[in-house]
Design an enzyme around this catalytic site. Sequence first.
Site, PDB file in Angstrom:
ATOM      1  N   HIS A   1     133.339  21.360 -74.170  1.00 16.51           N
ATOM      2  CA  HIS A   1     133.075  21.284 -75.609  1.00 16.51           C
ATOM      3  C   HIS A   1     131.594  21.186 -75.914  1.00 16.51           C
ATOM      4  O   HIS A   1     131.213  20.821 -77.033  1.00 16.51           O
ATOM      5  CB  HIS A   1     133.809  20.073 -76.221  1.00 16.51           C
ATOM      6  CG  HIS A   1     135.291  20.276 -76.276  1.00 16.51           C
ATOM      7  ND1 HIS A   1     136.163  19.251 -76.534  1.00 16.51           N
ATOM      8  CD2 HIS A   1     136.063  21.361 -76.086  1.00 16.51           C
ATOM      9  CE1 HIS A   1     137.416  19.714 -76.501  1.00 16.51           C
ATOM     10  NE2 HIS A   1     137.376  20.990 -76.228  1.00 16.51           N
TER      11      HIS A   1
ATOM     12  N   TYR B   1     125.832  14.551 -86.251  1.00 12.16           N
ATOM     13  CA  TYR B   1     125.468  14.626 -84.830  1.00 12.16           C
ATOM     14  C   TYR B   1     124.220  13.817 -84.515  1.00 12.16           C
ATOM     15  O   TYR B   1     124.093  13.239 -83.432  1.00 12.16           O
ATOM     16  CB  TYR B   1     125.327  16.094 -84.396  1.00 12.16           C
ATOM     17  CG  TYR B   1     126.688  16.755 -84.309  1.00 12.16           C
ATOM     18  CD1 TYR B   1     127.211  17.487 -85.376  1.00 12.16           C
ATOM     19  CD2 TYR B   1     127.503  16.555 -83.199  1.00 12.16           C
ATOM     20  CE1 TYR B   1     128.480  18.036 -85.317  1.00 12.16           C
ATOM     21  CE2 TYR B   1     128.782  17.088 -83.137  1.00 12.16           C
ATOM     22  CZ  TYR B   1     129.263  17.830 -84.200  1.00 12.16           C
ATOM     23  OH  TYR B   1     130.541  18.356 -84.152  1.00 12.16           O
TER      24      TYR B   1
ATOM     25  N   CYS C   1     112.630  31.424 -81.323  1.00 12.77           N
ATOM     26  CA  CYS C   1     112.422  32.576 -82.223  1.00 12.77           C
ATOM     27  C   CYS C   1     111.920  32.118 -83.584  1.00 12.77           C
ATOM     28  O   CYS C   1     111.481  32.908 -84.400  1.00 12.77           O
ATOM     29  CB  CYS C   1     113.722  33.369 -82.389  1.00 12.77           C
ATOM     30  SG  CYS C   1     115.006  32.478 -83.288  1.00 12.77           S
TER      31      CYS C   1
ATOM     32  N   ASP D   1     146.804   3.921 -73.140  1.00  8.70           N
ATOM     33  CA  ASP D   1     148.240   3.864 -73.445  1.00  8.70           C
ATOM     34  C   ASP D   1     148.790   5.286 -73.327  1.00  8.70           C
ATOM     35  O   ASP D   1     148.085   6.188 -72.887  1.00  8.70           O
ATOM     36  CB  ASP D   1     148.473   3.264 -74.838  1.00  8.70           C
ATOM     37  CG  ASP D   1     147.496   3.833 -75.853  1.00  8.70           C
ATOM     38  OD1 ASP D   1     146.936   3.070 -76.653  1.00  8.70           O
ATOM     39  OD2 ASP D   1     147.254   5.063 -75.765  1.00  8.70           O
TER      40      ASP D   1
ATOM     41  N   VAL E   1     130.956  15.250 -75.132  1.00 10.51           N
ATOM     42  CA  VAL E   1     129.636  15.887 -75.294  1.00 10.51           C
ATOM     43  C   VAL E   1     128.516  14.901 -74.926  1.00 10.51           C
ATOM     44  O   VAL E   1     127.342  15.224 -75.049  1.00 10.51           O
ATOM     45  CB  VAL E   1     129.464  16.418 -76.745  1.00 10.51           C
ATOM     46  CG1 VAL E   1     130.422  17.587 -76.992  1.00 10.51           C
ATOM     47  CG2 VAL E   1     129.677  15.330 -77.790  1.00 10.51           C
ATOM     48  N   ASP E   2     128.912  13.710 -74.432  1.00 14.75           N
ATOM     49  CA  ASP E   2     127.879  12.758 -73.996  1.00 14.75           C
ATOM     50  C   ASP E   2     127.433  13.126 -72.580  1.00 14.75           C
ATOM     51  O   ASP E   2     128.066  13.941 -71.907  1.00 14.75           O
ATOM     52  CB  ASP E   2     128.417  11.313 -74.082  1.00 14.75           C
ATOM     53  CG  ASP E   2     129.593  11.046 -73.132  1.00 14.75           C
ATOM     54  OD1 ASP E   2     130.653  10.627 -73.608  1.00 14.75           O
ATOM     55  OD2 ASP E   2     129.433  11.263 -71.910  1.00 14.75           O
TER      56      ASP E   2
ATOM     57  N   ARG F   1     125.443  10.408 -83.832  1.00 14.52           N
ATOM     58  CA  ARG F   1     126.093  10.292 -82.506  1.00 14.52           C
ATOM     59  C   ARG F   1     125.050  10.322 -81.384  1.00 14.52           C
ATOM     60  O   ARG F   1     125.181   9.661 -80.365  1.00 14.52           O
ATOM     61  CB  ARG F   1     127.130  11.410 -82.330  1.00 14.52           C
ATOM     62  CG  ARG F   1     128.328  11.264 -83.252  1.00 14.52           C
ATOM     63  CD  ARG F   1     129.304  12.388 -83.086  1.00 14.52           C
ATOM     64  NE  ARG F   1     129.938  12.359 -81.770  1.00 14.52           N
ATOM     65  CZ  ARG F   1     130.686  13.363 -81.290  1.00 14.52           C
ATOM     66  NH1 ARG F   1     130.869  14.445 -82.025  1.00 14.52           N
ATOM     67  NH2 ARG F   1     131.236  13.279 -80.095  1.00 14.52           N
TER      68      ARG F   1
ATOM     69  N   GLN G   1     135.782  16.905 -71.905  1.00 18.11           N
ATOM     70  CA  GLN G   1     135.814  17.306 -73.317  1.00 18.11           C
ATOM     71  C   GLN G   1     134.674  16.600 -74.055  1.00 18.11           C
ATOM     72  O   GLN G   1     134.395  16.932 -75.206  1.00 18.11           O
ATOM     73  CB  GLN G   1     137.144  16.926 -73.959  1.00 18.11           C
ATOM     74  CG  GLN G   1     138.356  17.576 -73.318  1.00 18.11           C
ATOM     75  CD  GLN G   1     139.650  16.997 -73.848  1.00 18.11           C
ATOM     76  OE1 GLN G   1     140.228  17.505 -74.814  1.00 18.11           O
ATOM     77  NE2 GLN G   1     140.108  15.923 -73.237  1.00 18.11           N
TER      78      GLN G   1
END
Length: 233
Positions: A107, A54, A137, A201, A91-92, A57, A89
Amino acid sequence: MLVKVVVLTGAGISAESGLATFRDADGLWQGHSIDDVATPEAFVREPATVHRFYDARRRELRSATPNPAHLALARLEQVLGDDLLVVTQNVDDLHERAGSRRVVHMHGELLSALCEGCQGRFVWDDDLAGAPACPGCGNTMLRPDVVWFGEMPYDMDLIERALLEADLFVAIGTSGAVYPAAGFVRMAALAGAKTLELNLDSSETSHLFDDSRQGPAGTIVPEWVADVQRLPR
Ligand code: APR
């Protein structure tokens, strides 16, 4: 006369911004195993591997910019206002950076960190890189605030209500490979909506749509939005 529109977006809408999709030839799932980087079990077993996936990304996202497809949907929100909902969907944050305000991230979001200890959420900025402790925490390692395989997507009640009220459901840049998102076209159609697929497509759900246009999202989404703007309101 269009009243309520729900647009579902997938990785294909961000491809022309330089972000990898999942199932295309050069997709994320060609280079990584879902079981190693996108399940709760993977995070327990190898948190460092998941964080590396992550973090990479997030770095890619910082150098990406919204493309004409994201910008066209933001223009459409200027016209439709509360009658348009974008369910992504992805996450950007490219929809938000393009100007869309009504966006549901089913998502989760790459730039959000979640503490499973106190349920706190934090912006994942650079000083949170690596495997950070919770700034709230302190005692639990933060995880990416993304929905992994086997976890419940976010905001499903809100999404289902929107699908039941929609006059038009449009899917953009998604393979239709993952549920519950892949089932949204059927839900909308059963509730009486017209359905349109805009994709490079054909997809696994193309046969379920009333209409489809094929081509790169950066080209066909602005064309579609221009057509909608010409409709009588
Ligand atoms: N323009 C339009 N469509 C495109 C473009 C483009 N430039 N490039 C690729 N596509 C299409 C592909 O043809 C494919 O149908 O986008 C789709 C991408 O499919 P996936 O890679 O499967 O991405 P997505 O449908 O968003 O995946 C759904 O699966 O792995 C999970 O959580 C992940 O949210 C993701 C979900």
